[in-house]
Design a protein around this motif. Structure first.
Motif, PDB file in Angstrom:
ATOM      1  N   GLU A  54       0.905  -0.992   0.216  1.00 19.41           N
ATOM      2  CA  GLU A  54      -0.362   0.109  -0.063  1.00 19.41           C
ATOM      3  C   GLU A  54       1.002   1.270   0.673  1.00 19.41           C
ATOM      4  O   GLU A  54       0.614   2.126  -0.154  1.00 19.41           O
ATOM      5  CB  GLU A  54      -1.029   0.352   1.280  1.00 19.41           C
ATOM      6  N   VAL A  57       2.621   1.407  -3.236  1.00 19.93           N
ATOM      7  CA  VAL A  57       1.480   2.712  -4.326  1.00 19.93           C
ATOM      8  C   VAL A  57       0.989   3.504  -4.368  1.00 19.93           C
ATOM      9  O   VAL A  57       0.800   5.094  -5.095  1.00 19.93           O
ATOM     10  CB  VAL A  57       0.240   1.571  -4.340  1.00 19.93           C
ATOM     11  N   GLN A  58       0.376   3.791  -2.612  1.00 18.56           N
ATOM     12  CA  GLN A  58       0.421   5.022  -2.493  1.00 18.56           C
ATOM     13  C   GLN A  58       1.789   6.542  -2.822  1.00 18.56           C
ATOM     14  O   GLN A  58       1.250   7.448  -2.972  1.00 18.56           O
ATOM     15  CB  GLN A  58       0.495   5.487  -1.054  1.00 18.56           C
ATOM     16  N   GLU A  60       3.752   6.223  -5.887  1.00 21.06           N
ATOM     17  CA  GLU A  60       3.057   6.544  -6.853  1.00 21.06           C
ATOM     18  C   GLU A  60       2.768   7.152  -7.349  1.00 21.06           C
ATOM     19  O   GLU A  60       2.691   7.718  -8.770  1.00 21.06           O
ATOM     20  CB  GLU A  60       3.883   5.363  -7.626  1.00 21.06           C
ATOM     21  N   MET A  61       1.290   6.276  -6.936  1.00 25.41           N
ATOM     22  CA  MET A  61       0.108   7.319  -7.413  1.00 25.41           C
ATOM     23  C   MET A  61       0.192   8.914  -7.185  1.00 25.41           C
ATOM     24  O   MET A  61       0.132  10.009  -7.920  1.00 25.41           O
ATOM     25  CB  MET A  61      -0.643   6.708  -6.714  1.00 25.41           C
ATOM     26  N   LYS A 158      -6.214  -1.001  -4.911  1.00 23.03           N
ATOM     27  CA  LYS A 158      -6.689  -0.051  -5.044  1.00 23.03           C
ATOM     28  C   LYS A 158      -7.384   0.846  -6.520  1.00 23.03           C
ATOM     29  O   LYS A 158      -7.003  -0.284  -7.190  1.00 23.03           O
ATOM     30  CB  LYS A 158      -4.750   0.302  -4.974  1.00 23.03           C
ATOM     31  N   TYR A 181       2.489   2.028 -12.739  1.00 18.99           N
ATOM     32  CA  TYR A 181       2.502   0.280 -12.610  1.00 18.99           C
ATOM     33  C   TYR A 181       3.965   0.359 -12.720  1.00 18.99           C
ATOM     34  O   TYR A 181       4.066  -1.013 -12.095  1.00 18.99           O
ATOM     35  CB  TYR A 181       1.212   0.246 -13.221  1.00 18.99           C
ATOM     36  N   ILE A 184       5.730   0.288  -9.920  1.00 18.28           N
ATOM     37  CA  ILE A 184       5.178   0.384  -8.287  1.00 18.28           C
ATOM     38  C   ILE A 184       5.382  -1.356  -8.105  1.00 18.28           C
ATOM     39  O   ILE A 184       5.997  -2.406  -7.141  1.00 18.28           O
ATOM     40  CB  ILE A 184       3.236  -0.235  -8.753  1.00 18.28           C
ATOM     41  N   CYS A 188       8.062  -3.083  -5.981  1.00 18.14           N
ATOM     42  CA  CYS A 188       7.343  -4.530  -4.958  1.00 18.14           C
ATOM     43  C   CYS A 188       8.859  -5.777  -5.683  1.00 18.14           C
ATOM     44  O   CYS A 188       8.463  -6.609  -4.378  1.00 18.14           O
ATOM     45  CB  CYS A 188       6.217  -4.763  -4.988  1.00 18.14           C
ATOM     46  N   GLY A 407      -2.418  -6.213 -11.834  1.00 17.20           N
ATOM     47  CA  GLY A 407      -2.569  -4.888 -12.061  1.00 17.20           C
ATOM     48  C   GLY A 407      -3.365  -4.416 -13.299  1.00 17.20           C
ATOM     49  O   GLY A 407      -3.369  -5.963 -14.324  1.00 17.20           O
ATOM     50  N   ILE A 441      -5.210  -1.743  -8.468  1.00 16.99           N
ATOM     51  CA  ILE A 441      -4.170  -2.895  -8.606  1.00 16.99           C
ATOM     52  C   ILE A 441      -5.018  -3.861  -7.078  1.00 16.99           C
ATOM     53  O   ILE A 441      -5.362  -3.512  -5.958  1.00 16.99           O
ATOM     54  CB  ILE A 441      -2.930  -2.436  -7.548  1.00 16.99           C
ATOM     55  N   VAL A 443      -3.760  -5.014  -3.851  1.00 18.12           N
ATOM     56  CA  VAL A 443      -2.858  -5.178  -2.962  1.00 18.12           C
ATOM     57  C   VAL A 443      -2.795  -6.689  -1.855  1.00 18.12           C
ATOM     58  O   VAL A 443      -1.524  -7.045  -2.226  1.00 18.12           O
ATOM     59  CB  VAL A 443      -3.717  -3.434  -2.268  1.00 18.12           C
TER      60      VAL A 443
END
Length: 573
Positions: A54, A57-58, A60-61, A158, A181, A184, A188, A407, A441, A443
């Motif tokens: 998470e 993701v946060q 990069e978004m 997400k 993406y 992300i 990971c 994703g 995505i 998660v």
């Protein structure tokens, strides 16, 4: 964190319900526990890994200009009825009625809700582009939930949605999300490919799936060995064959084929190749029969057929239905004189003088040609790609491998904005529908996919960026004052350096601690034991690869910091 204080109920045996590797290991390692079919409790270590995903993701978004919000899980039926998806979505949509007899559903996705929010609050092109996302629990009432977090009914996802003033702007946003993406999933620590995909019930004109490559994946992924082309089986294309030139059409003839119903049997009897035979299959599309033509060595890709027909559902007719629709037994069907709608795979249009069923038991027609003997109502790419096919972009060899979808990004266009009358005033003061995109995505699934991709016979091998802890520190003799003191000192040093460390301070045998460390899969294992008292050394073992390094006690913390920083650098863009 101390192991003795942690809720971590590891198991020696694999529960009978577990089928795939991630499900088995997440249960055994004490990451999850089942509450009901497809519904799981996330225990502390499982949740820590999910939170790591998470956070990536946060970051990069947010870096890509998206804004985080949180939408209700319960959604009113009238929004779904307005978009036309209340019936179309199917039984996976869990519907219910409240005490006031108002129909609602548990959200499997949030296109309707976000579009409603934006249509009520954004009215001018000056407020665009707008990109919004959330990380939230979803619910899809899967008919056969299985594989733990890989295909559950309740899961963490997400989902993001973009709103642009023009198609050009939407393309730019899509590209930006595509790049985000990639960052992300690289961060990971996952090995993945972005593949062309069908948009399914979400809708829209174009989409990409992000697939973690793993032998245990549910989905088949088609990848070119020579170029960047990649697609899932629902979308995969092959290089088209070239129609032969100046081939003389031979006279149509009926031949007897007693008891020969299967493609192979007919071809052997007539001494022809399956590439010279066209099979006729009867499908039922939204309750209506349609005849589908394919080359004898090809198979129908039903999603392609469904998209061509614009149907909500397609299925292969059974033998009784086939006879009821055509008056001919399965195995002898053909397009010549068939009183049904006929659709043909594009490869069939490249064929001449081919063989088909004669619509008469024990008979086939030879030297059949399109245009002269019959004309299909529609032609399109309707077949599954196979490893004999060539890449549609470069002509290279295609490879079929396995993948796990983590994703999916969609070009929605105006599908939802037009249905929900979500418009803004453009530069000329004209009401214009928003051009939308959608970006999801899984998660919780990403953690399971990482385990599917990274494990051995002893347990999980976590990629460092999403491991619940970076270091597992083992006190191998809790009754030895010197070893215990050293372990406690090192524990504090690592924490002070910002290293995430789990101290195994249990009064257990070293063998048990080693087994649990391998099972849990924390990237670095630090062992404080007899090597310290005899040689003043601490052993550091890497979970991936098993490389063990002996360092002096005073150098241990700094060495671990360097090893972690080096490993993290490899996962950066």
């Amino acid at each position: 964190m101390r192991f003795s204080q942690l809720l971590l109920p590891t198991l020696k045996e694999t529960p009978a319900e577990a089928e795939v590797v991630s499900h088995k290991l997440m249960l055994r390692a004490g990451f999850i526990r089942k509450l009901a079919s497809g519904i799981y409790c996330y225990l502390p270590l499982g949740l820590k890994s999910i939170r790591k995903v998470e956070q990536i993701v946060q970051e990069e978004m947010n870096n890509a200009g998206a804004q985080e919000l949180l939408l209700p899980m319960v959604q009113p039926a009238d929004l779904w009825q307005e978009s036309g998806r209340w019936k179309k979505y199917g039984p996976e949509l869990l519907r219910f009625t409240d005490r006031h007899q108002r129909e609602s559903c548990l959200g499997p996705t949030h296109e309707e809700v976000i579009t409603d929010l934006v249509r009520k609050n954004i009215h001018s092109y000056r407020s665009l582009p707008l990109n919004l996302y959330q990380i939230q629990t979803k619910f899809r009432d899967e008919i056969r939930p299985r594989f733990g977090l890989m295909r559950g009914r309740e899961f963490i996802m997400k989902d993001g949605y973009s709103f642009d003033a023009s198609q050009k702007g939407a393309e730019a946003t899509y590209d930006k999300m595509n790049h985000a993406y990639h960052r992300i999933f690289k961060r990971c620590g996952l090995r993945f490919r972005a593949v062309e995909a069908d948009s399914g019930t979400i809708g829209g004109s174009f989409s990409h799936e992000f697939m973690v490559l793993a032998d245990t994946g549910e989905d088949t992924v088609v990848i070119c060995k020579q170029c960047s082309y990649a697609a899932n089986m629902e979308k995969a294309r092959a290089m088209e064959t070239t129609a032969p030139q100046d081939v003389k059409e031979l006279p149509l003839a009926k031949v007897e084929t007693p008891g020969k119903r299967k493609v192979q049997a007919v071809c052997e009897f007539l001494d022809i190749s399956p590439k010279n035979l066209v099979k006729t299959l009867i499908y039922v599309a939204d309750g209506k029969p349609v005849a589908v033509l394919l080359r004898g060595d090809h198979a129908v890709q039903e999603v392609k057929l469904q998209n061509l027909l614009g149907a909500n559902e397609v299925r292969l007719a059974d033998d009784k239905e086939t006879f009821d629709f055509t008056g001919t037994p399965t195995g002898y069907l053909g397009p010549v004189g068939l009183p049904l709608k006929i659709v043909a795979d594009r490869e069939v249009t490249k064929m001449t003088n081919f063989t088909v069923g004669a619509n008469e038991k024990n008979h086939h027609l030879i030297n059949v040609n399109i245009g002269r003997d019959f004309t299909p109502a529609q032609t399109a790419d309707l077949r599954m790609v196979n490893e004999e096919d060539r890449c549609p972009l470069c002509g290279g060899q295609l490879e079929l491998t396995r993948g796990i979808e983590v994703g999916h990004i969609f070009k929605l266009g105006t599908t939802y904005s037009e249905a929900l009358k979500a418009t803004f005033l453009d530069e000329r003061g004209k009401e214009t529908p928003f051009v939308m995109g959608c970006y999801g995505i899984g998660v919780s699934r990403a953690v399971a996919a990482a385990i599917e991709q990274n494990h051995d016979e002893d347990g999980i091998i976590f990629p460092l960026p999403i491991a619940p802890f970076q270091v597992m520190l083992l006190n191998l003799s809790t009754k030895d004052a010197e070893i215990t003191a050293a372990a406690e000192t090192l524990y504090e040093e690592l924490k002070n350096l910002g290293i995430e460390v789990l101290l195994d301070d249990r009064d257990e045998r070293p063998g048990i601690k080693f087994k649990d460390a391998d099972l849990i899969g924390i990237p670095f294992r630090v062992m404080v034991g007899n090597s310290l008292t005899k040689e003043g050394k601490i052993e550091i073992k890497e979970r991936a690869g098993g490389l063990t390094t002996a360092v002096s006690f005073g150098e241990t913390a700094e060495r671990l910091k360097q090893m972690i920083e080096s490993a993290m650098t490899n996962c950066q863009i």
